[in-house]
Design an enzyme around this catalytic site. Structure first.
Site, PDB file in Angstrom:
ATOM      1  N   LYS A   8     -11.367  -3.872  -3.654  1.00  0.00           N
ATOM      2  CA  LYS A   8     -12.311  -2.769  -3.875  1.00  0.00           C
ATOM      3  C   LYS A   8     -11.738  -1.696  -4.796  1.00  0.00           C
ATOM      4  CE  LYS A   8     -10.678  -1.806   0.653  1.00  0.00           C
ATOM      5  NZ  LYS A   8     -10.847  -2.522   1.895  1.00  0.00           N
ATOM      6  N   LYS A  13      -5.459 -10.528  -6.317  1.00  0.00           N
ATOM      7  CA  LYS A  13      -6.699 -10.785  -5.565  1.00  0.00           C
ATOM      8  C   LYS A  13      -7.757  -9.737  -5.916  1.00  0.00           C
ATOM      9  CE  LYS A  13      -5.922  -8.046  -1.507  1.00  0.00           C
ATOM     10  NZ  LYS A  13      -5.965  -7.762  -0.133  1.00  0.00           N
ATOM     11  N   LYS A  72       0.837  -1.216   0.000  1.00  0.00           N
ATOM     12  CA  LYS A  72       0.000   0.000   0.000  1.00  0.00           C
ATOM     13  C   LYS A  72       0.861   1.250   0.000  1.00  0.00           C
ATOM     14  CE  LYS A  72      -4.216  -1.697   2.172  1.00  0.00           C
ATOM     15  NZ  LYS A  72      -5.102  -1.598   3.330  1.00  0.00           N
TER      16      LYS A  72
HETATM   17  P1  TYM Z   1     -10.957  -5.926   4.672  1.00  0.00           P
HETATM   18  O1  TYM Z   1     -12.114  -5.054   4.976  1.00  0.00           O
HETATM   19  O2  TYM Z   1      -9.978  -5.454   3.664  1.00  0.00           O
HETATM   20  O3  TYM Z   1     -11.456  -7.360   4.223  1.00  0.00           O
HETATM   21  C1  TYM Z   1     -12.429  -8.046   4.971  1.00  0.00           C
HETATM   22  C2  TYM Z   1     -12.227  -9.551   4.817  1.00  0.00           C
HETATM   23  O4  TYM Z   1     -12.319  -9.933   3.449  1.00  0.00           O
HETATM   24  C3  TYM Z   1     -11.205 -10.724   3.108  1.00  0.00           C
HETATM   25  N1  TYM Z   1     -10.890 -10.523   1.673  1.00  0.00           N
HETATM   26  C4  TYM Z   1     -10.761 -11.506   0.803  1.00  0.00           C
HETATM   27  N2  TYM Z   1     -10.854 -12.842   0.926  1.00  0.00           N
HETATM   28  C5  TYM Z   1     -10.638 -13.587  -0.194  1.00  0.00           C
HETATM   29  N3  TYM Z   1     -10.386 -13.063  -1.425  1.00  0.00           N
HETATM   30  C6  TYM Z   1     -10.295 -11.720  -1.590  1.00  0.00           C
HETATM   31  N4  TYM Z   1     -10.056 -11.215  -2.790  1.00  0.00           N
HETATM   32  C7  TYM Z   1     -10.476 -10.889  -0.450  1.00  0.00           C
HETATM   33  N5  TYM Z   1     -10.455  -9.543  -0.265  1.00  0.00           N
HETATM   34  C8  TYM Z   1     -10.712  -9.335   1.051  1.00  0.00           C
HETATM   35  C9  TYM Z   1     -10.081 -10.236   4.015  1.00  0.00           C
HETATM   36  O5  TYM Z   1      -9.079 -11.206   4.145  1.00  0.00           O
HETATM   37  C10 TYM Z   1     -10.834  -9.989   5.302  1.00  0.00           C
HETATM   38  O6  TYM Z   1     -10.969 -11.190   6.041  1.00  0.00           O
HETATM   39  N6  TYM Z   1      -7.299  -6.141   8.033  1.00  0.00           N
HETATM   40  C11 TYM Z   1      -8.682  -6.586   7.832  1.00  0.00           C
HETATM   41  C12 TYM Z   1      -9.670  -5.866   8.735  1.00  0.00           C
HETATM   42  C13 TYM Z   1      -9.514  -6.125  10.201  1.00  0.00           C
HETATM   43  C14 TYM Z   1      -9.624  -7.364  10.876  1.00  0.00           C
HETATM   44  C15 TYM Z   1      -9.472  -7.075  12.262  1.00  0.00           C
HETATM   45  C16 TYM Z   1      -9.833  -8.672  10.461  1.00  0.00           C
HETATM   46  C17 TYM Z   1      -9.287  -5.176  11.148  1.00  0.00           C
HETATM   47  N7  TYM Z   1      -9.279  -5.750  12.378  1.00  0.00           N
HETATM   48  C18 TYM Z   1      -9.513  -8.077  13.225  1.00  0.00           C
HETATM   49  C19 TYM Z   1      -9.865  -9.670  11.434  1.00  0.00           C
HETATM   50  C20 TYM Z   1      -9.718  -9.377  12.789  1.00  0.00           C
HETATM   51  C21 TYM Z   1      -9.024  -6.390   6.372  1.00  0.00           C
HETATM   52  O7  TYM Z   1      -8.196  -6.402   5.526  1.00  0.00           O
HETATM   53  O8  TYM Z   1     -10.303  -6.205   6.072  1.00  0.00           O
END
Ligand code: TYM
Length: 335
Positions: free
Chosen positions: A202, A199, A116
């Site tokens: 958004k 992957k 990022k």
């Molecule tokens: P975020 O909001 O980017 O994504 C939310 C969840 O979606 C999964 N994900 C995917 N899984 C498979 N293929 C994809 N292309 C894909 N894109 C997104 C992410 O792995 C995630 O599980 N850092 C976290 C947010 C967070 C969090 C936490 C998660 C903050 N605190 C505590 C678990 C526990 C994240 O990237 O969210």
């Protein structure tokens, strides 16, 4: 007396108006099914959304929309504790404590930060983006979960979380449960429709199908998905990642195992196969979109559930912060 259920925690960012099917099929499907067997805590992580340029006129609505989408896919607030991260000061409190036991080099090795910050440029990358994984570790450790259901891209952050918990426990005394990462079989890394080597994310509006997309948008995106120069479908993730990704999406949309789905579509022409994937996605997404829209028509009811979620979450989170502060030897506020 029945044994206490194991605890689960996970989080999702409200960075867009809509989740995409990578979020849903890659992570959120596990959130829904775990509700049957576990004591689940699910969090809309709005403070994490501040780590990249955020729009103050949009984040409120996006947080509400995220909450509504979680309910629309089947998260049930009578079973699970669903809440908004910024409503609990405990997340920031524990994040500070954990940042004081995180090595600078250790934090620098996080690949999501490197990716990022490369995109943003060094001058525009914030310290908040750098310490993002530490806030995530706090989100998790506050609730003492044994499992964290996420997509594959979160593995490194979960490893850091485990390391920090172990380090705190061995330095200051047993305080945190050490959580395991939990990923779905087959769809833990849903790929971008336009670039099946990355992957789905958004930031790629044409390469991602969003839960709030119209049926027409969904069909168009699937029909224009990048595949390969073969004609007939076969399942081979290494040489045919685009087709394998679409098979994974069809399997998830129809609640079928990937192998069974692959057997069923092998040999079909690409046009017919893409139509089948698009139809299955429309059938699965349309009710979720409709349910989200009707939930958003009653914001007072959503707000009530958000309030209850924060109260339930605080009961656990405040205990953990009190224990951590006491283990650290901080003076308690005189009563
Ligand atoms: P975020 O909001 O980017 O994504 C939310 C969840 O979606 C999964 N994900 C995917 N899984 C498979 N293929 C994809 N292309 C894909 N894109 C997104 C992410 O792995 C995630 O599980 N850092 C976290 C947010 C967070 C969090 C936490 C998660 C903050 N605190 C505590 C678990 C526990 C994240 O990237 O969210």
């Amino acid at each position: 007396m029945s044994a206490r259920k194991e605890r689960v925690l996970s989080g999702i960012q409200p960075t867009m108006d809509s989740f995409h099917i990578g979020n849903w099929f890659g992570a959120l499907t596990q959130w829904v099914s775990l509700q049957q067997t576990h004591d689940c805590f699910y969090c809309v992580v709005d403070l994490h959304a501040l780590t990249v340029n955020h729009d103050p006129t949009k984040i409120k609505a996006r947080t509400l929309a995220s909450f509504a989408q979680l309910l629309a896919i089947g998260i049930d607030t009578s079973k699970s504790t669903v809440f908004v991260q910024s409503h609990l000061a405990e997340h920031s409190q524990l994040a500070w404590v954990l940042s004081c036991i995180t090595g600078y080099g250790e934090a620098s090795r996080m690949t999501q930060f490197k990716d990022k910050s490369q995109k943003e440029g060094a001058d525009r990358s914030t310290v908040g983006l750098f310490t993002y994984p530490i806030l995530q570790a706090a989100d998790i450790l506050l609730y003492q979960p044994t499992k964290v259901p996420v997509g594959d891209d979160q593995r490194q952050h979960l490893e850091l979380t485990r390391d920090l918990a172990q380090r705190f426990n061995s330095t200051y005394g047993e305080t945190f449960t050490i959580p395991d990462t939990m990923t779905v079989v087959g769809n833990s890394r849903v790929l971008d429709l336009q670039d099946p080597t990355s992957k789905m994310s958004k930031s790629s509006p044409v390469g991602a199908v969003f839960l709030m997309d119209t049926n027409e948008q969904i069909v168009k995106k699937i029909k224009s998905a990048v595949t390969d120069s073969d004609r007939a479908v076969s399942f081979d993730p290494a040489t045919k990642p685009g087709i394998a990704n679409l098979i994974g999406l069809l399997a998830a949309a129809t609640d079928t195992q990937i192998e069974a789905t692959a057997d069923q579509v092998t040999g079909k022409g690409y046009g017919e196969f893409k139509q089948q994937v698009a139809d299955a996605l429309v059938a699965r997404i349309e009710p979720v979109r409709n349910a989200t829209e009707s939930l958003l028509k009653d914001p007072a009811h959503l707000q009530e559930q958000i309030k209850t979620g924060a109260e339930k979450a605080r009961e656990v989170a405040s205990q953990t912060v009190a224990t951590a502060y006491s283990r650290l030897g901080l003076l308690t506020e005189p009563s």
